[in-house]
Write an enzyme that holds these catalytic residues in place. Structure first.
Site, short mmCIF file in Angstrom:
data_model
loop_
_atom_site.label_atom_id
_atom_site.label_comp_id
_atom_site.label_asym_id
_atom_site.label_seq_id
_atom_site.Cartn_x
_atom_site.Cartn_y
_atom_site.Cartn_z
N HIS A 97 -28.26 78.76 -4.14
CA HIS A 97 -27.72 78.28 -5.41
C HIS A 97 -28.36 79.04 -6.56
O HIS A 97 -29.58 79.18 -6.62
CB HIS A 97 -27.98 76.78 -5.57
CG HIS A 97 -27.13 75.92 -4.70
ND1 HIS A 97 -26.70 74.68 -5.07
CD2 HIS A 97 -26.61 76.13 -3.46
CE1 HIS A 97 -25.95 74.15 -4.10
NE2 HIS A 97 -25.90 75.03 -3.11
N TYR B 170 -27.48 66.84 -11.67
CA TYR B 170 -28.43 65.81 -12.12
C TYR B 170 -27.78 65.06 -13.27
O TYR B 170 -27.54 65.64 -14.33
CB TYR B 170 -29.73 66.46 -12.60
CG TYR B 170 -30.60 66.99 -11.48
CD1 TYR B 170 -31.69 66.26 -11.02
CD2 TYR B 170 -30.35 68.23 -10.89
CE1 TYR B 170 -32.50 66.74 -10.00
CE2 TYR B 170 -31.15 68.72 -9.88
CZ TYR B 170 -32.23 67.97 -9.44
OH TYR B 170 -33.02 68.44 -8.43
N PRO C 168 -39.36 62.63 -6.61
CA PRO C 168 -38.44 63.62 -6.01
C PRO C 168 -37.52 64.33 -6.99
O PRO C 168 -36.81 65.25 -6.59
CB PRO C 168 -37.62 62.76 -5.03
CG PRO C 168 -37.63 61.40 -5.64
CD PRO C 168 -38.99 61.25 -6.26
N LYS D 64 -39.84 68.98 -5.29
CA LYS D 64 -41.05 69.77 -5.10
C LYS D 64 -41.89 69.39 -3.88
O LYS D 64 -42.83 70.12 -3.54
CB LYS D 64 -41.94 69.68 -6.34
CG LYS D 64 -41.30 70.27 -7.59
CD LYS D 64 -40.97 71.73 -7.39
CE LYS D 64 -40.28 72.33 -8.58
NZ LYS D 64 -39.76 73.67 -8.31
N TYR E 179 -38.20 75.01 -11.86
CA TYR E 179 -37.33 74.56 -10.77
C TYR E 179 -37.29 75.58 -9.64
O TYR E 179 -37.34 75.21 -8.45
CB TYR E 179 -35.92 74.30 -11.28
CG TYR E 179 -35.12 73.43 -10.36
CD1 TYR E 179 -35.18 72.04 -10.45
CD2 TYR E 179 -34.28 73.98 -9.39
CE1 TYR E 179 -34.44 71.23 -9.58
CE2 TYR E 179 -33.55 73.19 -8.53
CZ TYR E 179 -33.64 71.82 -8.63
OH TYR E 179 -32.91 71.02 -7.77
#
Length: 395
Positions: A73, A201, A293, A297, A385
């Site tokens: 991604h 998200y 979460p 990570k 990220y």
């Protein structure tokens, strides 16, 4: 009684990857896992690999199936205020993430270790860790109903938050930092083809939701709930209705429904123990730290730990050089706290806070708008990220 160089407690990503890395340098290990092989290979956990984690798996010779079946991604979506906002991870950092389930990583590592003749003992219950203040520590465990003793040079405690490794250290030798959140995630695994190319998200007025995927035919979805939520109290129809409500933004994008394969509630907490070493015992992964979460990570931190520990052990065995071992905790904890900060930031930005007043809610909305519209804020999110660079060990 058996002798090995490094006894590894726990056959999760950290323990198995450490065994794989050490075997490549001719260092003998025994991995002790209290559960069965079927259990650890089917235990559903996180599924996002940072750029460095995916590269490390390839370098260790266990990345072929990941590259064939995983989903690379290049961005993620933030959904709020009725619209989707793309965060271009690759454009901002030059790096991608890989969506590939933790249980798949575990399967690949187990298969490779066993193919190479590695010693993994499933259903081995560790009863005691002894002699940490000497040069020949011991692990006492039960396997196939019989007591065993494993003598070694070092022990790697990779057995999670509830494992025996950390509790074998005198309590006055460790400092614990812990925070529990007033909400949890209700997770749904569904046999439904993904309708988004990226993870979504979502911040909804009723709470957070996450849209992710495990394969071209399986989606993984979560939404914010109470810590004491009973997943069985939710019918499939009610679950889908809540997910539609929180994830869809009115722009025509929708989510596919399908048979629900699994539903569970995951509590959320932040946890760090310092130091991550006691004498000849080294803690790695969830035995030493847990992050909420939201930032994806947990598995990545575990893999980062052993990428520091493995070369430090190699230097000790090959050259008698203790500097890497002596700096292990310090090096890892620098990363751990930076990752905690990012994970907590993501969590607070995206979740409905039970005690927030109107002012705090408006600040939260402004934080999301900044991450979506300001390049420097988006870059900060993207760099964290896709994964921070590994810090070089002491030389």
């Amino acid at each position: 009684m058996k002798r090995t160089q490094v006894a590894i407690i726990g056959a999760g990503p950290a323990g198995l990857m450490l065994s794989q890395l050490l075997a490549a340098r001719g260092i003998d290990t025994v991995v002790l896992e209290r559960h069965s092989r079927d259990y650890v290979e089917s235990r559903i956990r996180a599924g996002v690999l940072e750029h460095q984690s995916a590269a490390a798996l390839r370098a260790a010779g266990v990345g072929a199936r990941m590259d064939a079946q995983g989903m690379a991604h290049s961005s993620i979506d933030l959904a709020f205020a009725g619209a989707h906002h793309r965060i271009d991870l690759e454009g901002l950092t030059g790096k991608k993430i890989m969506v590939y389930g933790q249980h798949e990583v575990v399967k690949d590592l187990i298969a490779q270790r066993l193919a190479d003749g590695g010693d993994i003992r499933f259903e081995a219950e560790v009863n005691a860790i002894e002699g940490l203040d000497g040069d020949q520590p011991k692990v006492r465990y039960t396997h196939n109903g019989q007591p065993h003793e494993l003598v070694c040079d070092f022990i790697a405690g990779c057995d999670g938050y509830h494992g025996v490794s950390r509790t074998s250290v005198p309590s006055n030798a460790l400092k614990v930092y812990e925070h529990r959140y007033p909400y949890a995630w209700l997770g749904v695994l569904a046999e439904a083809a993904p309708t988004s190319d990226e993870l979504v998200y979502a911040r909804h007025e009723t709470g957070f939701a996450l849209y992710s995927m495990r394969s071209p035919s399986v989606t993984r979805l979560y939404f914010q709930c109470r810590p004491d939520e009973d997943p069985e109290a939710w019918s499939d129809a009610a679950l889908w209705a809540e997910l539609h409500r929180r994830l869809e933004t009115g722009d025509g994008w929708t989510i596919n429904e399908g048979p629900i394969l699994q539903k569970n509630v995951a509590p959320m907490r932040s946890f760090v123990v310092e130091p991550m070493r006691y004498q000849r015992l080294f803690l790695a992964g969830d035995a030493a730290h847990i992050v909420p979460p939201t930032g994806a990570k947990g598995m990545n931190l575990a893999l980062a730990d052993v990428q520091v520990l493995a070369p430090a052990l190699v230097r000790w065995f090959e050259a008698g050089d203790p500097r890497g071992l002596d700096s292990y905790s310090e090096v890892c904890l620098k990363r751990v706290w930076r990752v905690q900060r990012f994970s907590v930031w993501m969590t607070r930005m995206l979740h409905a806070q039970p005690d927030a007043d109107a002012f705090e809610e408006r600040l939260q909305q402004a934080e999301l708008a900044s991450a979506a519209a300001c390049e420097s804020a988006a870059r900060h999110l993207a760099e964290n990220y896709v994964g921070l660079p590994l810090e070089a060990p002491a030389t």
